[in-house]
Design a protein around this motif. Structure first.
Motif, mmCIF file in Angstrom:
data_model
loop_
_atom_site.group_PDB
_atom_site.id
_atom_site.type_symbol
_atom_site.label_atom_id
_atom_site.label_comp_id
_atom_site.label_asym_id
_atom_site.label_seq_id
_atom_site.Cartn_x
_atom_site.Cartn_y
_atom_site.Cartn_z
ATOM 1 N N LEU A 24 15.057 43.977 74.599
ATOM 2 C CA LEU A 24 15.383 45.400 74.640
ATOM 3 C C LEU A 24 16.429 45.759 75.694
ATOM 4 O O LEU A 24 16.818 46.908 75.812
ATOM 5 C CB LEU A 24 14.132 46.268 74.875
ATOM 6 N N GLU A 25 16.874 44.769 76.456
ATOM 7 C CA GLU A 25 17.788 45.032 77.564
ATOM 8 C C GLU A 25 19.245 44.827 77.142
ATOM 9 O O GLU A 25 19.542 44.640 75.968
ATOM 10 C CB GLU A 25 17.443 44.113 78.740
ATOM 11 N N GLY A 26 20.144 44.877 78.148
ATOM 12 C CA GLY A 26 21.556 44.692 77.873
ATOM 13 C C GLY A 26 22.312 44.206 79.089
ATOM 14 O O GLY A 26 21.754 44.095 80.187
ATOM 15 N N PRO A 27 23.601 43.921 78.934
ATOM 16 C CA PRO A 27 24.412 43.312 79.994
ATOM 17 C C PRO A 27 24.638 44.180 81.227
ATOM 18 O O PRO A 27 24.957 43.651 82.287
ATOM 19 C CB PRO A 27 25.749 43.031 79.292
ATOM 20 N N VAL B 169 16.523 49.818 64.262
ATOM 21 C CA VAL B 169 16.453 49.047 63.017
ATOM 22 C C VAL B 169 17.153 47.708 63.199
ATOM 23 O O VAL B 169 16.676 46.670 62.719
ATOM 24 C CB VAL B 169 17.082 49.843 61.856
ATOM 25 N N ASP B 170 18.288 47.737 63.893
ATOM 26 C CA ASP B 170 18.997 46.484 64.179
ATOM 27 C C ASP B 170 18.105 45.532 64.971
ATOM 28 O O ASP B 170 18.057 44.332 64.697
ATOM 29 C CB ASP B 170 20.271 46.763 64.986
ATOM 30 N N PHE B 171 17.415 46.088 65.962
ATOM 31 C CA PHE B 171 16.548 45.248 66.783
ATOM 32 C C PHE B 171 15.408 44.673 65.949
ATOM 33 O O PHE B 171 15.078 43.491 66.065
ATOM 34 C CB PHE B 171 15.986 46.044 67.954
ATOM 35 N N ALA B 172 14.816 45.496 65.100
ATOM 36 C CA ALA B 172 13.699 45.038 64.274
ATOM 37 C C ALA B 172 14.107 43.905 63.345
ATOM 38 O O ALA B 172 13.296 43.029 63.024
ATOM 39 C CB ALA B 172 13.133 46.211 63.471
ATOM 40 N N SER B 173 15.369 43.904 62.922
ATOM 41 C CA SER B 173 15.830 42.889 61.973
ATOM 42 C C SER B 173 16.299 41.609 62.650
ATOM 43 O O SER B 173 16.627 40.633 61.981
ATOM 44 C CB SER B 173 16.976 43.448 61.119
ATOM 45 N N SER B 174 16.326 41.607 63.974
ATOM 46 C CA SER B 174 16.688 40.385 64.697
ATOM 47 C C SER B 174 15.431 39.551 64.914
ATOM 48 O O SER B 174 14.335 39.935 64.520
ATOM 49 C CB SER B 174 17.346 40.729 66.034
ATOM 50 N N ASN B 175 15.576 38.407 65.565
ATOM 51 C CA ASN B 175 14.402 37.589 65.884
ATOM 52 C C ASN B 175 14.786 36.545 66.927
ATOM 53 O O ASN B 175 15.960 36.392 67.281
ATOM 54 C CB ASN B 175 13.817 36.925 64.631
ATOM 55 N N SER B 176 13.789 35.814 67.419
ATOM 56 C CA SER B 176 14.029 34.856 68.491
ATOM 57 C C SER B 176 14.950 33.716 68.058
ATOM 58 O O SER B 176 15.692 33.162 68.869
ATOM 59 C CB SER B 176 12.702 34.288 69.000
ATOM 60 N N ARG B 177 14.895 33.353 66.788
ATOM 61 C CA ARG B 177 15.792 32.292 66.305
ATOM 62 C C ARG B 177 17.241 32.732 66.430
ATOM 63 O O ARG B 177 18.100 31.957 66.892
ATOM 64 C CB ARG B 177 15.468 31.951 64.846
ATOM 65 N N LYS B 178 17.533 33.973 66.052
ATOM 66 C CA LYS B 178 18.899 34.487 66.162
ATOM 67 C C LYS B 178 19.334 34.581 67.625
ATOM 68 O O LYS B 178 20.483 34.277 67.958
ATOM 69 C CB LYS B 178 18.997 35.859 65.494
ATOM 70 N N TYR C 228 9.646 51.951 65.880
ATOM 71 C CA TYR C 228 9.032 51.278 67.030
ATOM 72 C C TYR C 228 7.895 50.359 66.581
ATOM 73 O O TYR C 228 7.737 49.249 67.096
ATOM 74 C CB TYR C 228 8.512 52.304 68.036
ATOM 75 N N LEU C 229 7.126 50.808 65.607
ATOM 76 C CA LEU C 229 6.027 49.976 65.106
ATOM 77 C C LEU C 229 6.552 48.707 64.453
ATOM 78 O O LEU C 229 5.896 47.654 64.493
ATOM 79 C CB LEU C 229 5.183 50.776 64.115
ATOM 80 N N SER C 230 7.746 48.789 63.874
ATOM 81 C CA SER C 230 8.328 47.623 63.202
ATOM 82 C C SER C 230 8.813 46.570 64.198
ATOM 83 O O SER C 230 9.209 45.469 63.797
ATOM 84 C CB SER C 230 9.488 48.053 62.300
ATOM 85 N N TRP C 231 8.759 46.898 65.487
ATOM 86 C CA TRP C 231 9.184 45.935 66.513
ATOM 87 C C TRP C 231 8.102 44.908 66.832
ATOM 88 O O TRP C 231 8.369 43.932 67.551
ATOM 89 C CB TRP C 231 9.544 46.667 67.798
ATOM 90 N N ALA C 232 6.901 45.102 66.327
ATOM 91 C CA ALA C 232 5.782 44.229 66.679
ATOM 92 C C ALA C 232 6.110 42.733 66.519
ATOM 93 O O ALA C 232 5.787 41.925 67.405
ATOM 94 C CB ALA C 232 4.549 44.595 65.863
#
Length: 265
Positions: free
Chosen positions: A36-39, A69-78, A174-178
């Protein structure tokens, strides 16, 4: 925790990666942020490194710096693949790389080193969540930031908001971030296993009042890094995002000393 000093709230919707290079230099510092952070949270440390003659690069992980939504669609592999690919490109230009990671960024940095340690000469791990502890105060602060309800007079809230890179979202988003938090726990588990692989100098910075990282993290570092040149620095009056004036001075000084020690090795 005593809060000393005030911070200025900056927009957390415009986090962007940045790179600043010196010509004909062989060392670059690569900064990786947490979940959730940034540079932007690396601006001060990157300025210090650049003034000491090092090139600097702060990455923006996939799904960050934009919508929920962008965050929810990302993942640790990416996230992991992005860091690995970034380092692969950097290694074509630089002979020496120092990794600096905050929170999840510290986990990713350790894992990236474990997969390909070539040209990586040191790691700085800030607020590494090897043991996660969710304080009520941290959870409430995160909710307030997510809702856009930030008290500009509260330095703890301002520091967290400045590090946060995701746009305000709906409750459903936010719930989709689980699943992303589940990803984080898997990264923690994997990093614990890989700690013993580290053979380069390591600067570990832990804050005593971290709202998300347990003090037990230091026990894991000590247990699994017996053969590593490591230094552990504990900041007594700071949290996961916020550093009081004295602790910030210590952090900068230790960071400079670490960089100098690698340059002189």
């Amino acid at each position: 925790m005593k809060v000393k000093g005030r911070l200025t709230l900056i927009s957390y919707k415009r986090h962007e990666p940045f790179i600043k290079e010196h010509e004909d230099r062989e060392t670059i510092i690569v900064f990786t942020h947490g979940i959730l952070e940034g540079p932007k949270q690396f601006i001060e440390l990157s300025q210090l490194a650049y003034k000491r003659g090092h090139s600097v690069s702060a990455l923006l992980l996939p799904g960050h710096g934009g919508s929920g939504v962008d965050f929810a669609s990302s993942n640790s592999r990416k996230w992991m693949e992005y860091l690995e690919e970034s380092l692969s490109q950097i290694k074509k230009q630089y002979n020496s790389i120092i990794l600096v990671g905050h929170s999840m960024g510290a986990l990713l940095s350790v894992l990236a080193y474990s997969k390909d340690s070539r040209k990586i000469d040191g790691i700085v791990a800030l607020a590494t969540p090897l043991n996660i502890r969710l304080k009520v105060s941290g959870m409430i602060r995160s909710i307030k930031i997510g809702m856009g309800s930030i008290n500009n007079e509260n330095a703890l809230e301002v520091a967290a908001a400045n590090a946060f890179s995701i746009e305000k979202s709906s409750i459903l988003t936010y719930l989709s971030w689980a699943p992303r938090y589940i990803d984080l726990f898997y990264l923690v588990k994997d990093t614990r296993k890989k700690l013993s692989n580290i053979k380069v100098p390591l600067l570990i910075v832990h804050t005593k009042h971290d709202e998300f990282v347990s003090n037990k993290t230091l026990k894991l570092f000590n247990k699994r890094l017996n053969n590593t040149h490591k230094k552990i620095v504990t900041l007594n009056n700071s949290g996961h995002f916020y550093y009081d004036d004295n602790d910030l001075h210590v952090l900068k000084k230790e960071f400079e000393l670490f960089l100098d020690s690698l340059s002189n090795a």
